[in-house]
Design a protein around this motif. Structure first.
Motif, PDB file in Angstrom:
ATOM      1  N   GLN A  63       0.369  -1.244  -0.693  1.00 36.03           N
ATOM      2  CA  GLN A  63       0.276  -0.041   0.038  1.00 36.03           C
ATOM      3  C   GLN A  63       0.468   1.616  -0.143  1.00 36.03           C
ATOM      4  OE1 GLN A  63      -3.460  -0.293  -0.812  1.00 36.03           O
ATOM      5  NE2 GLN A  63      -3.138  -2.585   0.158  1.00 36.03           N
ATOM      6  N   TYR A  66       0.933   7.854   1.099  1.00 37.77           N
ATOM      7  CA  TYR A  66      -1.248   9.151   1.265  1.00 37.77           C
ATOM      8  C   TYR A  66       0.512  10.399   1.224  1.00 37.77           C
ATOM      9  CZ  TYR A  66      -5.121   6.570   1.114  1.00 37.77           C
ATOM     10  OH  TYR A  66      -5.812   5.737   0.982  1.00 37.77           O
ATOM     11  N   HIS A  87      -3.016   5.175  -8.203  1.00 35.61           N
ATOM     12  CA  HIS A  87      -4.745   5.122  -7.632  1.00 35.61           C
ATOM     13  C   HIS A  87      -4.515   3.806  -6.522  1.00 35.61           C
ATOM     14  CE1 HIS A  87      -4.534   1.290 -10.700  1.00 35.61           C
ATOM     15  NE2 HIS A  87      -3.707   1.938 -10.776  1.00 35.61           N
ATOM     16  N   GLU A  88      -5.599   3.567  -6.337  1.00 35.68           N
ATOM     17  CA  GLU A  88      -5.769   2.068  -5.356  1.00 35.68           C
ATOM     18  C   GLU A  88      -5.422   1.236  -6.599  1.00 35.68           C
ATOM     19  OE1 GLU A  88      -5.669   2.547  -2.402  1.00 35.68           O
ATOM     20  OE2 GLU A  88      -5.654   5.209  -1.827  1.00 35.68           O
TER      21      GLU A  88
END
Length: 517
Positions: A63, A66, A87-88
């Motif tokens: 992941q 941010y 993008h996720e």
């Protein structure tokens, strides 16, 4: 608060060490999740901020982190300063080093200064809006078309369930949600809140919105309020139309706006996922005989791939046992298969014209009538007599045919084609050494169920085999309809190896005449 869970502690430790070396410090009480440090020089000219924030998430390094920067005013950015770098679900892993993160920041800043790739802007309008709701707003773009900048008008919304509202043009009827659409012409940055939305509107549009908002009574999002409940906001950028759909909650000074996920349902938008042959298939037609497990799935898939017309031919009804492997569910029990499959096709491919024939034709004249006006005959009956009749009739009048069936309890699937140049008719393949026979076995038919006159065998093939074989039918059918004919005239797939019975003792596909892949 615990620190971020990681799949690679060493990688996380190395990254945080790079942050420290670059002048970042962990924020108090965040357990090394939130780091603040000097802003990257690439942001110069985009903001007066001197600091930026990096937030490490659970799941590092899969992941990405941010990044937050205050004072920015551009696309690919949320109102609270979240900079959308990836993008996720992104799998590049560029962020695993601080250098990789900074490279991505430099690329983002370059686009912010020199112009964004417009392909993602429409989706980002939802992502960047301050508040979001998971409901999907579906609509027909052609029906809701607003062609003149500065225009606005009424629309309505029907709440299908708490997470689906369907939009249509015109004033609402009783119990429907009331909405307004606005077209503002060209703009670069879509609104992220009510204040920005009002600023983007013309004076006349703004007055109309304010009047409608003033009539609202206090209700939750996606409830009818007596005023405006939905707003469809359209702007243009580089000759592309972009939409933002908003639901409104509260009333008066407590109005809140939530972006809804947009769901275009016009044919052009839907066929973006129909595959590259959709345009060609739109002018093609088939007659599909047998709307059972194989035929039902094949029919839905062919229609979803863009097929223009399907004639479904089958005399049976849906029984509870059918549903286990069929494309339709228990709600269709008792319904003739051709009608049940037609409804299912309509749910997936509204562009396909469907002709339903609830009968079991055996006369040559009736078979000729049913296949005379189509481009391809598809046989999914699994019935030797029916297959032979269709193959003979199709050969007589020069229609290509694709026939698929399962054997040996679903362990083997076979798809045959006849009627294109070089194909051998099915009727003579039994005496042609180039075609392999599939030997029968004790696993062929294990069950029986009542039928007209006597009990009928049930091929107890597993659902996975049904899906695999129906997919192969679709592939060969599309191959024939498009004229590519890249497949040979017989394909046999072995899903379950048959020990001691070569060539079926190994998993894989047999492309006949005898070539194995």
């Amino acid at each position: 608060m615990n620190g971020p869970e990681t799949f690679d502690p060493a990688s996380l430790e190395a990254f945080t060490a790079e942050l420290v070396a670059a002048g970042f410090e962990p924020s108090p009480d965040t357990n090394r999740r939130v780091w603040k440090g000097p802003i990257h020089p690439a942001f110069e000219g985009l903001t007066d901020a001197t600091r930026m924030k990096v937030v490490l998430r659970d799941g590092w390094p899969i992941q990405f982190p941010y990044v937050y920067v205050e004072g920015l005013n551009t696309n690919h950015l949320t109102e609270d300063g979240y900079v959308c770098l990836w993008h996720e679900g992104e799998g590049s892993g560029e962020w695993c080093t601080l250098g990789g993160l900074f490279d991505r920041i430099e690329h983002w800043c370059d686009q912010a200064k020199n112009g964004w790739d417009v392909s993602g802007l429409a989706r980002d309008a939802y992502l960047n809006f301050t508040k979001k709701h998971p409901a999907v707003a579906t609509f027909d773009l052609d029906e809701l078309r607003a062609d003149h900048a500065g225009a606005w008008g009424a629309l309505n919304g029907e709440l299908r369930h708490p997470f689906h509202v369907e939009l249509a043009s015109g004033a609402p009827q009783r119990a429907q949600l009331a909405g307004l659409w606005f077209h503002v012409g060209a703009m670069d940055l879509p609104p992220r809140n009510l204040a920005e939305l009002r600023t983007a509107l013309s004076r006349d549009q703004r007055r109309g919105l304010d009047r409608a908002l003033s009539r609202r009574r206090p209700v939750d999002v996606l409830d009818r309020s007596g005023g405006v409940d939905l707003v469809l906001f359209r702007w243009d950028r580089e000759h592309r139309r972009h939409l933002l759909i908003i639901a409104i909650a509260g009333s008066g000074d407590d109005n809140e706006m939530y972006a809804l996920q947009e769901g275009a349902r016009d044919v052009t938008s839907l066929q973006l996922r129909a595959g590259p042959d959709a345009a060609d298939l739109a002018n093609r037609s088939i007659a599909l005989f047998g709307a059972g497990a194989l035929g039902g799935h094949a029919a839905v898939c062919l229609a979803s791939s863009g097929l223009g017309r399907i004639r479904l031919v089958d005399s049976d009804q849906i029984l509870p046992g059918n549903v286990v492997r069929h494309a339709v569910g228990h709600v269709a029990v008792g319904v003739p298969k051709v009608h049940a499959v037609a409804v299912r096709i309509g749910e997936h491919a509204p562009w396909t014209e469907i002709d339903r024939v609830a009968e079991h034709p055996t006369k040559p004249s009736r078979l000729r009538e049913l296949i005379a006006d189509v481009d391809l005959v598809v046989d999914a009956t699994g019935n030797v007599a029916a297959t032979s009749s269709l193959a003979a009739t199709a050969s007589t009048i020069g229609k290509p045919l694709v026939s698929g069936a399962l054997f040996r309890g679903g362990g083997i699937g076979r798809v045959q084609r006849q009627g294109t140049p070089g194909d051998v008719d099915l009727a003579v393949r039994g005496s042609d050494a180039r075609y392999r026979l599939i030997p029968s076995g004790a696993d062929e038919e294990e069950l029986v169920e009542p039928a007209i006159g006597c009990s009928a065998p049930v091929n107890n093939a597993p659902p996975g085999s049904v899906l695999a074989c129906s997919a192969r039918i679709v592939q060969v059918a599309i191959d024939a309809l498009t004229g590519r004919c890249a497949y040979p005239d017989e394909v046999t797939d072995v899903y379950t190896a048959l020990p001691g019975e070569p060539p079926y003792d190994q998993l894989g596909s047999l492309l006949q005449h005898g070539n194995t892949v």
